[in-house]
Design a protein around this motif. Structure first.
Motif, short mmCIF file in Angstrom:
data_model
loop_
_atom_site.label_atom_id
_atom_site.label_comp_id
_atom_site.label_asym_id
_atom_site.label_seq_id
_atom_site.Cartn_x
_atom_site.Cartn_y
_atom_site.Cartn_z
N VAL A 25 -80.31 19.05 -15.33
CA VAL A 25 -81.18 18.78 -14.26
C VAL A 25 -82.38 18.61 -15.09
N PHE A 26 -83.16 17.35 -15.20
CA PHE A 26 -84.18 17.01 -15.87
C PHE A 26 -85.42 17.09 -15.06
N ASP A 27 -86.20 18.24 -15.22
CA ASP A 27 -87.26 18.39 -14.25
C ASP A 27 -88.56 17.53 -14.45
N LYS A 28 -89.38 17.72 -15.51
CA LYS A 28 -90.36 17.20 -15.71
C LYS A 28 -90.81 17.29 -17.46
N GLU A 29 -91.96 16.49 -17.41
CA GLU A 29 -92.53 16.71 -19.01
C GLU A 29 -94.04 17.12 -18.67
N VAL A 30 -94.19 18.11 -19.56
CA VAL A 30 -95.69 18.67 -19.75
C VAL A 30 -96.28 18.35 -21.18
N PRO A 31 -97.22 17.75 -20.94
CA PRO A 31 -98.13 17.69 -22.43
C PRO A 31 -98.26 18.85 -23.29
N ILE A 32 -98.19 19.26 -24.23
CA ILE A 32 -98.51 20.09 -25.04
C ILE A 32 -100.00 19.98 -25.89
N SER A 33 -100.23 19.00 -26.53
CA SER A 33 -101.11 18.73 -27.24
C SER A 33 -100.89 17.38 -27.80
N GLY A 34 -102.11 16.50 -27.93
CA GLY A 34 -101.92 15.40 -28.97
C GLY A 34 -100.76 14.58 -28.51
N ASN A 35 -99.77 14.15 -29.39
CA ASN A 35 -98.73 13.22 -29.32
C ASN A 35 -97.35 14.64 -28.86
N ARG A 36 -97.70 15.56 -28.56
CA ARG A 36 -96.48 16.48 -28.46
C ARG A 36 -96.37 16.91 -26.65
N VAL A 37 -94.94 16.86 -26.48
CA VAL A 37 -94.62 16.77 -24.94
C VAL A 37 -93.58 18.01 -24.89
N GLU A 38 -93.41 18.53 -23.97
CA GLU A 38 -92.32 19.14 -23.50
C GLU A 38 -91.60 18.81 -22.44
N VAL A 39 -90.38 18.41 -22.74
CA VAL A 39 -89.39 18.18 -21.36
C VAL A 39 -88.59 19.50 -20.98
N GLN A 40 -88.79 19.76 -19.78
CA GLN A 40 -88.31 20.84 -19.08
C GLN A 40 -87.09 20.28 -18.49
N THR A 41 -86.03 21.15 -18.67
CA THR A 41 -84.68 20.96 -18.19
C THR A 41 -83.94 22.12 -17.83
N ARG A 42 -83.05 22.17 -16.90
CA ARG A 42 -82.24 23.29 -16.66
C ARG A 42 -80.76 23.12 -16.65
N ALA A 43 -79.77 23.76 -17.37
CA ALA A 43 -78.41 23.77 -17.29
C ALA A 43 -78.03 24.54 -16.31
N ILE A 44 -76.99 24.13 -15.44
CA ILE A 44 -76.65 24.68 -14.27
C ILE A 44 -75.21 24.79 -14.22
N THR A 45 -74.70 25.94 -14.36
CA THR A 45 -73.18 26.28 -14.41
C THR A 45 -72.91 26.76 -12.88
N LYS A 46 -71.80 26.91 -12.65
CA LYS A 46 -71.21 27.61 -11.41
C LYS A 46 -72.12 28.31 -10.67
N SER A 47 -72.62 29.48 -11.39
CA SER A 47 -73.25 30.66 -10.91
C SER A 47 -74.73 30.83 -11.44
N LYS A 48 -74.75 30.09 -12.49
CA LYS A 48 -76.14 30.35 -13.16
C LYS A 48 -76.81 29.10 -13.42
N GLU A 49 -78.14 29.26 -13.78
CA GLU A 49 -78.84 28.50 -14.39
C GLU A 49 -79.89 28.90 -15.43
N ILE A 50 -79.98 27.93 -16.51
CA ILE A 50 -80.90 28.64 -17.50
C ILE A 50 -81.79 27.25 -18.15
N PRO A 51 -83.14 27.77 -17.97
CA PRO A 51 -84.25 26.80 -18.30
C PRO A 51 -83.98 26.19 -19.83
N MET A 52 -84.11 25.16 -20.18
CA MET A 52 -84.08 24.53 -21.72
C MET A 52 -84.99 23.71 -21.71
N HIS A 53 -86.19 24.02 -22.57
CA HIS A 53 -87.12 23.03 -22.73
C HIS A 53 -87.14 22.36 -24.03
#
Lengths: 314, 204
Positions: B120-148
């Protein structure tokens, strides 16, 4: 006295303590509730599992520069790379490194020689959905820890969330075996707060790095945190003591069974697994304290949204 | 009169060709970081889910996708931090592919083992200047893990990844702690030795 003794024995037998939402990473294993994903998640390894002995060191904390000279330093690259944000450069002192490395090795062997084979045997007999439910059940029993720590951090929405989760999951979730409250429709997510984070939110620093046998990465602060959580975890009050010990042991095996392979992957990726896990532990705990606040459902696909996913602070 | 028409024609011809040039060079709207990461992650998932591909072929395709998605030099710089300056030009040239092979082996194995995840692609968050963090989550049957995914705009204007933050733990910062430790006691040549050995061990 009796309780202390009991605590010691217990600690000694249980790898994954986990007084809080995610199972600890004692030896190596990451927490059960955290996913086994494509990329092994370091964080899971980073779960703190404090021990009582270290409590007296609690005050000695202070964010000393890592003896290991970890990560600190400016990034003045000749080609104009910008500086890494200071918050990213997390370091921790490691005055006990020789002891810690010995304990790391001990936990490593414990994992490969005991915990993993047992958990694999268990997995072969019990299908995954059942093991997930067992994990949910224990997670539900840890609700008091999360509830109390939300309150201590004045996160009232978080505390209410935990309360409703507990009520829903204990009833329609069949005594916690399922997590309907966290499902898509209801969306009450688990608030992973523990006493170590509460202390962190009060400004208590990690102090220095400690690796406890059986319990894994910790620090004076998180050790104190773990003792606090011990008292808000109902399983701790099981009587007689060996019933409690058996339950905690079972919990450790169940947790491990859901995350076999994660620790192996982290070791595989590392040039120095001890340093890698130490760094993962402090990065993870630091972030946990920083992002304290109610964990809500992130809204998918909001391009350009400028707020962090989780940080609705109090 | 005729002359004017001719001039106009020439002018519009020039205008049209200029426009074509501009349009050809730059897409109508540059892709956002989130769109870029989403497209690339989806390509990875496509490869993983394609049951007709042999593992060798999958690895080959994933390697190509890694090159598209990540900037190995930027990632290496962030991993080395100030130690980047301790490496000579030729040492850097050797470091990049060695480090890439270590990552490829570890995470390649890991990624190939799982494919039932939903991202799941959640959002993008500016870090600084031309750097951005794209926040996603990997979801399996029972769990989910944030991956940015942390991305920056490279010289060609494309968003490239230089870090992945899995459950709050930054990959480059984790390697930096290890490289710092190694380079506090050893020189750059020893670091390369360690990497060479790691790559060799992984192959066997």
């Amino acid at each position: 006295m009796m309780r202390l003794l009991r605590a010691l024995v217990l600690f000694a037998l249980l790898l994954t303590g986990c007084a809080h939402g995610l199972p600890a990473a004692s030896a190596p294993g990451p927490p059960s509730e955290a996913p086994v994903t494509a990329v092994a998640s370091y964080a899971q390894i980073a779960q703190p599992e404090p021990l009582p002995l270290a409590a007296q060191e609690g005050g000695a904390a202070g964010t000393a520069e890592g003896a290991a000279d970890e990560g600190a330093g400016e990034d003045d690259f000749d080609d104009g790379m910008e500086e890494v944000p200071a918050a990213e450069q997390v370091t921790i002192a490691d005055p006990w490194e020789p002891f810690n490395r010995a304990m790391f090795t001990f936990n490593d062997r414990l994992y490969f020689w005991v915990l993993k084979p047992v958990a694999e045997g268990y997995s072969a007999v019990v299908p995954e959905p059942a093991r997930v439910s067992v994990g949910n059940f224990f997670s539900n029993l840890r609700s008091p820890i999360r509830f109390v720590n939300c309150l201590l951090q004045a996160q009232f929405i978080g505390a209410a969330t935990e309360l409703f989760r507990f009520m829903l999951n204990s009833t329609i979730g069949l005594a916690g075996l399922f997590d309907p409250a966290g499902g898509e429709e209801i969306g009450l997510l688990r608030q992973d707060e523990d006493f170590g984070q509460t202390l962190g939110s009060y400004g208590v620093g990690q102090g220095f790095y400690i690796v406890w046998p059986f319990l894994g990465p910790s620090s004076p602060r998180d050790t104190l945190g773990m003792i606090g959580d011990y008292f808000s975890y109902p399983i701790s009050y099981l009587d007689p003591w060996y019933a409690w010990l058996a339950v905690r042991g079972y919990q450790a095996v169940n947790d491990t069974s859901l995350q076999i392979g994660d620790y192996e992957a982290i070791k595989e990726a590392a040039l120095d697994p001890y340093i890698s896990i130490r760094n993962a532990y402090i990065q993870y705990r630091q972030k946990k304290v920083e992002e304290r606040g109610t964990i809500g459902k992130p809204k998918p696909d909001v391009p350009g949204a400028g707020t962090p996913a989780r940080g609705v602070g109090p | 009169m005729k002359r004017t028409t001719k001039t106009t024609k020439i002018r519009s011809a020039i205008a049209v060709s200029l426009l074509a040039l501009v349009l050809g060079a730059v897409p109508a709207r540059a892709a956002t970081p989130l769109e870029t990461v989403r497209a690339e992650v989806n390509k990875v998932l496509e490869v993983l889910r394609n049951k007709s591909l042999k593992e060798e072929v999958k690895r080959e395709k994933l390697r190509a996708l890694y090159g598209e998605m990540f900037d190995q030099e930027e990632l290496s710089k962030w991993s080395l931090g100030r130690n980047w300056n301790k490496l000579s030009e030729s040492q850097r040239r050797e470091f990049l592919p060695l480090f890439q092979q270590v990552l490829e082996k570890t995470y390649g194995d890991r990624i190939l083992a799982y494919s039932d995840e939903r991202i799941v692609f959640d959002k993008e968050v500016p870090i600084s200047g031309n750097r951005v963090e794209v926040q996603t989550r990997a979801i399996t049957k029972s769990k989910e893990i944030p991956m940015h995914y942390r991305v920056f705009k490279d010289k060609s204007g494309k968003w490239k990844c230089y870090d992945v933050v899995v459950e709050n733990v930054s990959l480059v910062m984790n390697y930096r702690s290890q490289f710092n430790e190694i380079l506090a006691k050893n020189d750059a040549e020893e670091l390369l030795n360690i990497l060479r050995k790691k790559v060799k061990d992984q192959k066997s």
